[in-house]
Design a protein around this motif. Structure first.
Motif, PDB file in Angstrom:
ATOM      1  N   GLY A  49       0.864  -0.945  -0.143  1.00 18.05           N
ATOM      2  CA  GLY A  49      -0.040  -0.250   0.204  1.00 18.05           C
ATOM      3  C   GLY A  49       1.063   1.741   0.251  1.00 18.05           C
ATOM      4  O   GLY A  49       2.413   1.030   0.019  1.00 18.05           O
ATOM      5  N   ASN A  50       0.370   2.781  -0.122  1.00 12.93           N
ATOM      6  CA  ASN A  50       1.197   3.669  -0.104  1.00 12.93           C
ATOM      7  C   ASN A  50       1.119   4.069   1.753  1.00 12.93           C
ATOM      8  O   ASN A  50       2.456   5.158   1.278  1.00 12.93           O
ATOM      9  CB  ASN A  50      -0.039   4.791  -0.830  1.00 12.93           C
ATOM     10  CG  ASN A  50      -0.336   4.226  -2.448  1.00 12.93           C
ATOM     11  OD1 ASN A  50       0.789   3.340  -2.579  1.00 12.93           O
ATOM     12  ND2 ASN A  50      -1.246   4.768  -2.919  1.00 12.93           N
ATOM     13  N   ALA A  51       0.978   3.664   2.440  1.00 12.43           N
ATOM     14  CA  ALA A  51       1.328   4.413   3.871  1.00 12.43           C
ATOM     15  C   ALA A  51       2.761   4.196   4.551  1.00 12.43           C
ATOM     16  O   ALA A  51       3.171   3.162   4.039  1.00 12.43           O
ATOM     17  CB  ALA A  51       0.070   3.549   4.851  1.00 12.43           C
ATOM     18  N   GLU A  52       3.019   4.832   4.901  1.00 11.64           N
ATOM     19  CA  GLU A  52       4.204   4.011   5.920  1.00 11.64           C
ATOM     20  C   GLU A  52       4.768   2.996   5.988  1.00 11.64           C
ATOM     21  O   GLU A  52       5.714   2.187   5.588  1.00 11.64           O
ATOM     22  CB  GLU A  52       4.782   5.473   6.800  1.00 11.64           C
ATOM     23  CG  GLU A  52       6.581   5.203   7.540  1.00 11.64           C
ATOM     24  CD  GLU A  52       6.254   6.384   8.377  1.00 11.64           C
ATOM     25  OE1 GLU A  52       7.938   6.236   9.221  1.00 11.64           O
ATOM     26  OE2 GLU A  52       6.085   6.957   8.943  1.00 11.64           O
ATOM     27  N   THR A 124      -2.526 -10.919   0.434  1.00 12.23           N
ATOM     28  CA  THR A 124      -2.879 -11.001  -1.372  1.00 12.23           C
ATOM     29  C   THR A 124      -1.719 -10.153  -1.942  1.00 12.23           C
ATOM     30  O   THR A 124      -1.786 -11.023  -2.658  1.00 12.23           O
ATOM     31  CB  THR A 124      -4.269  -9.575  -1.691  1.00 12.23           C
ATOM     32  OG1 THR A 124      -5.485 -10.329  -0.976  1.00 12.23           O
ATOM     33  CG2 THR A 124      -4.384  -9.611  -2.998  1.00 12.23           C
ATOM     34  N   THR A 125      -0.842  -9.575  -1.855  1.00  9.54           N
ATOM     35  CA  THR A 125       0.550  -8.887  -1.779  1.00  9.54           C
ATOM     36  C   THR A 125       0.645 -10.030  -1.909  1.00  9.54           C
ATOM     37  O   THR A 125       1.877 -10.795  -3.118  1.00  9.54           O
ATOM     38  CB  THR A 125       0.805  -7.962  -1.219  1.00  9.54           C
ATOM     39  OG1 THR A 125       0.079  -6.152  -1.814  1.00  9.54           O
ATOM     40  CG2 THR A 125       2.263  -7.761  -1.819  1.00  9.54           C
ATOM     41  N   ALA A 126       1.964 -10.786  -0.782  1.00 10.70           N
ATOM     42  CA  ALA A 126       2.420 -11.727  -0.760  1.00 10.70           C
ATOM     43  C   ALA A 126       2.436 -12.840  -1.447  1.00 10.70           C
ATOM     44  O   ALA A 126       3.016 -13.352  -1.733  1.00 10.70           O
ATOM     45  CB  ALA A 126       2.179 -12.737   1.173  1.00 10.70           C
ATOM     46  N   ALA A 127      -0.184 -13.369  -1.640  1.00 11.74           N
ATOM     47  CA  ALA A 127      -0.302 -14.028  -2.212  1.00 11.74           C
ATOM     48  C   ALA A 127       0.420 -14.234  -3.799  1.00 11.74           C
ATOM     49  O   ALA A 127       0.429 -15.597  -4.522  1.00 11.74           O
ATOM     50  CB  ALA A 127      -1.581 -14.598  -1.725  1.00 11.74           C
ATOM     51  N   GLY A 128       0.535 -13.136  -4.493  1.00 11.41           N
ATOM     52  CA  GLY A 128       1.456 -12.929  -5.858  1.00 11.41           C
ATOM     53  C   GLY A 128       2.499 -12.962  -6.301  1.00 11.41           C
ATOM     54  O   GLY A 128       2.556 -13.344  -7.035  1.00 11.41           O
ATOM     55  N   ARG A 129       3.239 -13.311  -4.757  1.00  9.68           N
ATOM     56  CA  ARG A 129       4.558 -13.438  -4.799  1.00  9.68           C
ATOM     57  C   ARG A 129       5.148 -15.175  -4.414  1.00  9.68           C
ATOM     58  O   ARG A 129       6.056 -15.287  -4.889  1.00  9.68           O
ATOM     59  CB  ARG A 129       5.075 -12.325  -4.650  1.00  9.68           C
ATOM     60  CG  ARG A 129       4.898 -11.521  -4.715  1.00  9.68           C
ATOM     61  CD  ARG A 129       5.701 -10.320  -3.464  1.00  9.68           C
ATOM     62  NE  ARG A 129       7.045 -10.212  -3.986  1.00  9.68           N
ATOM     63  CZ  ARG A 129       7.713  -9.221  -4.338  1.00  9.68           C
ATOM     64  NH1 ARG A 129       6.953  -8.492  -4.813  1.00  9.68           N
ATOM     65  NH2 ARG A 129       9.372  -9.517  -4.600  1.00  9.68           N
ATOM     66  N   ALA A 130       4.363 -16.042  -3.773  1.00  9.86           N
ATOM     67  CA  ALA A 130       4.349 -17.129  -3.746  1.00  9.86           C
ATOM     68  C   ALA A 130       3.044 -18.087  -4.122  1.00  9.86           C
ATOM     69  O   ALA A 130       2.057 -17.962  -3.500  1.00  9.86           O
ATOM     70  CB  ALA A 130       5.058 -17.435  -2.023  1.00  9.86           C
ATOM     71  N   GLY A 131       3.434 -19.110  -4.379  1.00  5.81           N
ATOM     72  CA  GLY A 131       2.491 -19.945  -4.504  1.00  5.81           C
ATOM     73  C   GLY A 131       2.102 -21.016  -4.039  1.00  5.81           C
ATOM     74  O   GLY A 131       2.449 -20.575  -2.722  1.00  5.81           O
ATOM     75  N   GLY A 132       0.585 -21.907  -4.330  1.00  3.98           N
ATOM     76  CA  GLY A 132       0.760 -23.202  -3.278  1.00  3.98           C
ATOM     77  C   GLY A 132      -0.161 -21.811  -2.072  1.00  3.98           C
ATOM     78  O   GLY A 132      -0.977 -21.583  -1.888  1.00  3.98           O
ATOM     79  N   PRO A 133      -0.239 -23.038  -1.661  1.00  4.06           N
ATOM     80  CA  PRO A 133      -0.967 -23.231   0.146  1.00  4.06           C
ATOM     81  C   PRO A 133      -1.042 -22.069   0.565  1.00  4.06           C
ATOM     82  O   PRO A 133       0.411 -21.852   1.257  1.00  4.06           O
ATOM     83  CB  PRO A 133      -1.172 -24.769   0.506  1.00  4.06           C
ATOM     84  CG  PRO A 133      -0.517 -25.156   0.454  1.00  4.06           C
ATOM     85  CD  PRO A 133       1.044 -24.958  -1.414  1.00  4.06           C
ATOM     86  N   ILE A 134      -1.857 -21.743   1.225  1.00  8.40           N
ATOM     87  CA  ILE A 134      -1.559 -20.619   2.475  1.00  8.40           C
ATOM     88  C   ILE A 134      -2.328 -20.834   3.689  1.00  8.40           C
ATOM     89  O   ILE A 134      -3.296 -21.559   4.168  1.00  8.40           O
ATOM     90  CB  ILE A 134      -2.467 -19.127   1.634  1.00  8.40           C
ATOM     91  CG1 ILE A 134      -1.801 -18.990   0.202  1.00  8.40           C
ATOM     92  CG2 ILE A 134      -2.307 -18.173   3.251  1.00  8.40           C
ATOM     93  CD1 ILE A 134      -2.471 -17.398  -0.058  1.00  8.40           C
TER      94      ILE A 134
END
Length: 280
Positions: A49-52, A124-134
């Motif tokens: 996101g855009n916040a610090e 959601t951001t992390a899920a776009g970088r690593a596949g498989g189950p969460i």
């Protein structure tokens, strides 16, 4: 006037010897862990996101990625950040999982419902970088935040929710209404509508993704109540639940096993909760 001293009920640090030294200890331990990692194994300050404070770290395994494990820190939504907790990734990382640890905007700069939305964006951001189950895990206020990902109003997109195979709430807060009676609420600014909205025990689950509530036997009674309450209510809503009371660990020592790939709490993090000594 309340018949319960709610400030005392939630006063974890007051009941742990030398607890004032812990934040500096956690920060030093996590920094040493980061320094020891190969540079290719650590991605820091990925923006979601855009916040610090809307940034996350990912600690990658040495071999193929088995899935994404997310750990959300606690601190009563008021303190700490991801830099205190990187070393807790090691147990899952050693078992082949990519581990995401996000920071989030703290109260009073954000309301708790806004922090819930931030964690949805981080996952959601992390899920776009690593596949498989969460697999999700969170401690204390972080336990609240990951449990909210399972609720009927989850901020996670459908495709990400479908990948969540297990959630571990460690000493989590699932009924936020008592916090309105604490001095902390001068910072949290909870009111009855938000306390109701943000209490996972008052929601229906979005599906039947399993939930484990893990709590130390030496914690404040309110934290045992919160864990037992969540598992009992959601078991009645057809969610596979476990409540594990872990020895006599306090609110902070209960986390230490996450550094060990062979620890029971690491197995629970990755969707294999040991059922001995649990209630459903």
């Amino acid at each position: 006037m309340s018949v319960i001293d709610w400030d005392d009920a939630f006063a974890n640090m007051a009941y742990v010897e030398n607890s004032h030294e812990l934040p500096a200890f956690w920060a030093k331990r996590a920094a040493a862990y980061r320094a020891a990692l190969a540079s290719a194994r650590l991605e820091q300050d990925i923006a979601y996101g855009n916040a610090e404070r809307q940034k996350l770290d990912i600690i990658w395994p040495d071999g193929p990625v088995q899935g994404l494990a997310v750990f959300v820190h606690g601190g009563y939504w008021m303190r700490l950040d991801k830099s205190h907790w990187n070393d807790l990734a090691e147990g899952a990382r050693a078992r082949g999982w990519a581990v995401c640890i996000p920071s989030y905007t703290l109260t009073p700069d954000a309301r708790i419902h806004q922090i819930t939305a931030e964690i949805g964006a981080a996952i959601t951001t992390a899920a776009g970088r690593a596949g498989g189950p969460i697999c999700l895990a969170g401690h204390s206020a972080g336990g609240h935040l990951v449990s909210r990902m399972l609720c009927d109003d989850s901020p996670l997109p459908d495709a990400v929710r479908a990948r969540v195979v297990h959630t571990l709430s460690i000493s989590g807060l699932h009924d936020l209404r008592p916090l309105m009676h604490t001095k902390m609420n001068d910072t949290l600014h909870l009111d009855p509508p938000e306390a109701t909205l943000e209490s996972a025990v008052l929601h229906r689950p979005f599906g039947s993704s399993p939930l484990t509530c893990w709590v130390g036997g030496g914690e404040r009674p309110e934290f045992l109540r919160q864990s037992q309450l969540m598992t009992m209510i959601w078991a009645g809503l057809d969610v596979p639940t476990h409540c594990r009371i872990d020895g006599m660990h306090n609110h902070f020592s209960v986390l230490d096993g996450l550094k060990d790939p062979d620890a029971a709490i690491t197995a629970a993090f990755l969707g294999n909760p040991a059922i001995e000594g649990t209630s459903t």
